[in-house]
Scaffold this active site. Sequence first.
Site, PDB file in Angstrom:
ATOM      1  N   ASP A  62       0.846  -1.192   0.000  1.00 19.64           N
ATOM      2  CA  ASP A  62       0.000   0.000   0.000  1.00 19.64           C
ATOM      3  C   ASP A  62       0.882   1.243   0.000  1.00 19.64           C
ATOM      4  O   ASP A  62       1.992   1.229   0.554  1.00 19.64           O
ATOM      5  CB  ASP A  62      -0.917   0.012   1.229  1.00 19.64           C
ATOM      6  CG  ASP A  62      -2.176   0.829   1.009  1.00 19.64           C
ATOM      7  OD1 ASP A  62      -3.266   0.234   0.895  1.00 19.64           O
ATOM      8  OD2 ASP A  62      -2.078   2.068   0.930  1.00 19.64           O
ATOM      9  N   VAL A  95       2.122   1.395  -7.151  1.00 25.42           N
ATOM     10  CA  VAL A  95       1.994   0.434  -8.251  1.00 25.42           C
ATOM     11  C   VAL A  95       2.354   1.020  -9.607  1.00 25.42           C
ATOM     12  O   VAL A  95       2.738   0.284 -10.524  1.00 25.42           O
ATOM     13  CB  VAL A  95       0.569  -0.175  -8.323  1.00 25.42           C
ATOM     14  CG1 VAL A  95       0.275  -1.014  -7.094  1.00 25.42           C
ATOM     15  CG2 VAL A  95      -0.487   0.905  -8.523  1.00 25.42           C
ATOM     16  N   SER A  97     -14.407  -2.150 -12.428  1.00 25.05           N
ATOM     17  CA  SER A  97     -15.590  -1.521 -11.833  1.00 25.05           C
ATOM     18  C   SER A  97     -16.735  -1.635 -12.822  1.00 25.05           C
ATOM     19  O   SER A  97     -16.514  -1.737 -14.041  1.00 25.05           O
ATOM     20  CB  SER A  97     -15.307  -0.034 -11.546  1.00 25.05           C
ATOM     21  OG  SER A  97     -16.511   0.665 -11.249  1.00 25.05           O
ATOM     22  N   TYR A 138     -12.146   7.646 -14.823  1.00 27.77           N
ATOM     23  CA  TYR A 138     -12.306   6.416 -14.053  1.00 27.77           C
ATOM     24  C   TYR A 138     -12.828   5.290 -14.941  1.00 27.77           C
ATOM     25  O   TYR A 138     -12.298   4.171 -14.927  1.00 27.77           O
ATOM     26  CB  TYR A 138     -13.257   6.670 -12.887  1.00 27.77           C
ATOM     27  CG  TYR A 138     -13.397   5.505 -11.938  1.00 27.77           C
ATOM     28  CD1 TYR A 138     -12.340   5.128 -11.118  1.00 27.77           C
ATOM     29  CD2 TYR A 138     -14.581   4.781 -11.856  1.00 27.77           C
ATOM     30  CE1 TYR A 138     -12.455   4.052 -10.243  1.00 27.77           C
ATOM     31  CE2 TYR A 138     -14.712   3.711 -10.978  1.00 27.77           C
ATOM     32  CZ  TYR A 138     -13.648   3.356 -10.177  1.00 27.77           C
ATOM     33  OH  TYR A 138     -13.760   2.288  -9.318  1.00 27.77           O
ATOM     34  N   LYS A 178     -10.812   1.793 -15.960  1.00 25.12           N
ATOM     35  CA  LYS A 178     -11.335   0.470 -15.602  1.00 25.12           C
ATOM     36  C   LYS A 178     -11.717  -0.338 -16.845  1.00 25.12           C
ATOM     37  O   LYS A 178     -11.571  -1.574 -16.858  1.00 25.12           O
ATOM     38  CB  LYS A 178     -12.528   0.616 -14.666  1.00 25.12           C
ATOM     39  CG  LYS A 178     -12.168   1.228 -13.304  1.00 25.12           C
ATOM     40  CD  LYS A 178     -11.097   0.435 -12.577  1.00 25.12           C
ATOM     41  CE  LYS A 178     -10.880   0.925 -11.157  1.00 25.12           C
ATOM     42  NZ  LYS A 178      -9.856   0.122 -10.438  1.00 25.12           N
ATOM     43  N   PHE A 196     -19.875  -0.744  -3.096  1.00 26.52           N
ATOM     44  CA  PHE A 196     -19.444  -1.481  -1.909  1.00 26.52           C
ATOM     45  C   PHE A 196     -19.239  -0.544  -0.727  1.00 26.52           C
ATOM     46  O   PHE A 196     -18.927   0.637  -0.899  1.00 26.52           O
ATOM     47  CB  PHE A 196     -18.155  -2.254  -2.195  1.00 26.52           C
ATOM     48  CG  PHE A 196     -18.383  -3.613  -2.783  1.00 26.52           C
ATOM     49  CD1 PHE A 196     -18.166  -4.755  -2.041  1.00 26.52           C
ATOM     50  CD2 PHE A 196     -18.854  -3.746  -4.085  1.00 26.52           C
ATOM     51  CE1 PHE A 196     -18.401  -6.018  -2.571  1.00 26.52           C
ATOM     52  CE2 PHE A 196     -19.099  -4.994  -4.629  1.00 26.52           C
ATOM     53  CZ  PHE A 196     -18.869  -6.140  -3.872  1.00 26.52           C
ATOM     54  N   THR A 223     -17.051   0.727   1.397  1.00 25.93           N
ATOM     55  CA  THR A 223     -15.619   0.963   1.571  1.00 25.93           C
ATOM     56  C   THR A 223     -15.426   2.205   2.448  1.00 25.93           C
ATOM     57  O   THR A 223     -16.390   2.932   2.729  1.00 25.93           O
ATOM     58  CB  THR A 223     -14.955   1.196   0.214  1.00 25.93           C
ATOM     59  OG1 THR A 223     -15.545   2.354  -0.402  1.00 25.93           O
ATOM     60  CG2 THR A 223     -15.145  -0.017  -0.704  1.00 25.93           C
TER      61      THR A 223
END
Length: 254
Positions: A36, A58, A147, A160, A164, A193, A195
């Site tokens: 992370d 990443v 997503s 976004y 995805k 979700f 989160t």
Amino acid sequence: MNIQGHAALVTGGGSGLGEATARELARLGAKVAVLDLNLENAQRVAADIGGVAVQCNVSDPDSMQAAIQQAAAAHGPARILMQIAGIGTAKRVVGKDGNAAPLDDFARVININLIGTYNAARLFAAACAKLEPMEDGERGVMVFTASVAAYDGQVGQQAYSASKAGVVGMTLPMARDLAQHGIRVCTIAPGLFMTPLMRTLPEPVQQSLAASIPFPSRLGKPEEFAQLATHIVTNTHLNGETIRLDGALRMAPR
């Protein structure tokens, strides 16, 4: 692949879907490296599950390579990659002020969500391809995170959705590419979700979003994502597929 005893990397493992997946992998007996950008979060999760925490970006080749090596030094070479790290944003192409959306915002989302996924995948695959094959000739498995926005993105989700959709688009060709090395590739496309980001929204907004899901009419639980992610690892015939996990949700324009 039997998860028990194998080393696993979970990017974005310090919170949300990544945290749930790291915990589920550990419960099933994996040796988990929690990767992370937020090292404090990674250390918290790793301490709970007996894993190792690694700070990692990443989208940065050196950072990702160093993370893979650090995890391997602790647990041995990884056969499982859960690529969950990512960001979300919303910008209209033309803002209320009449100005065009900043190009840097679009590029940043693509860089982290899409290029970051490819970067993690290519470096993991290169290391995994050197391992001895197991049953069915399998050497490893990667699970990416897309997503439902890849299919029905909302107003302002250009960056976004594009990032995805790119993850979805490279899933099958990468699975075909890595078949010769015995490495499987699948993607999960989650809907709404519960989160940490979702918890910051007012309760009425959360309830409204939950009501938009046909069944069950509630927000997804991170552990449900984790259960699917780990099932993909154990079901060797799952390969090259993107699975929507959304309670039959189809997002409205806004």
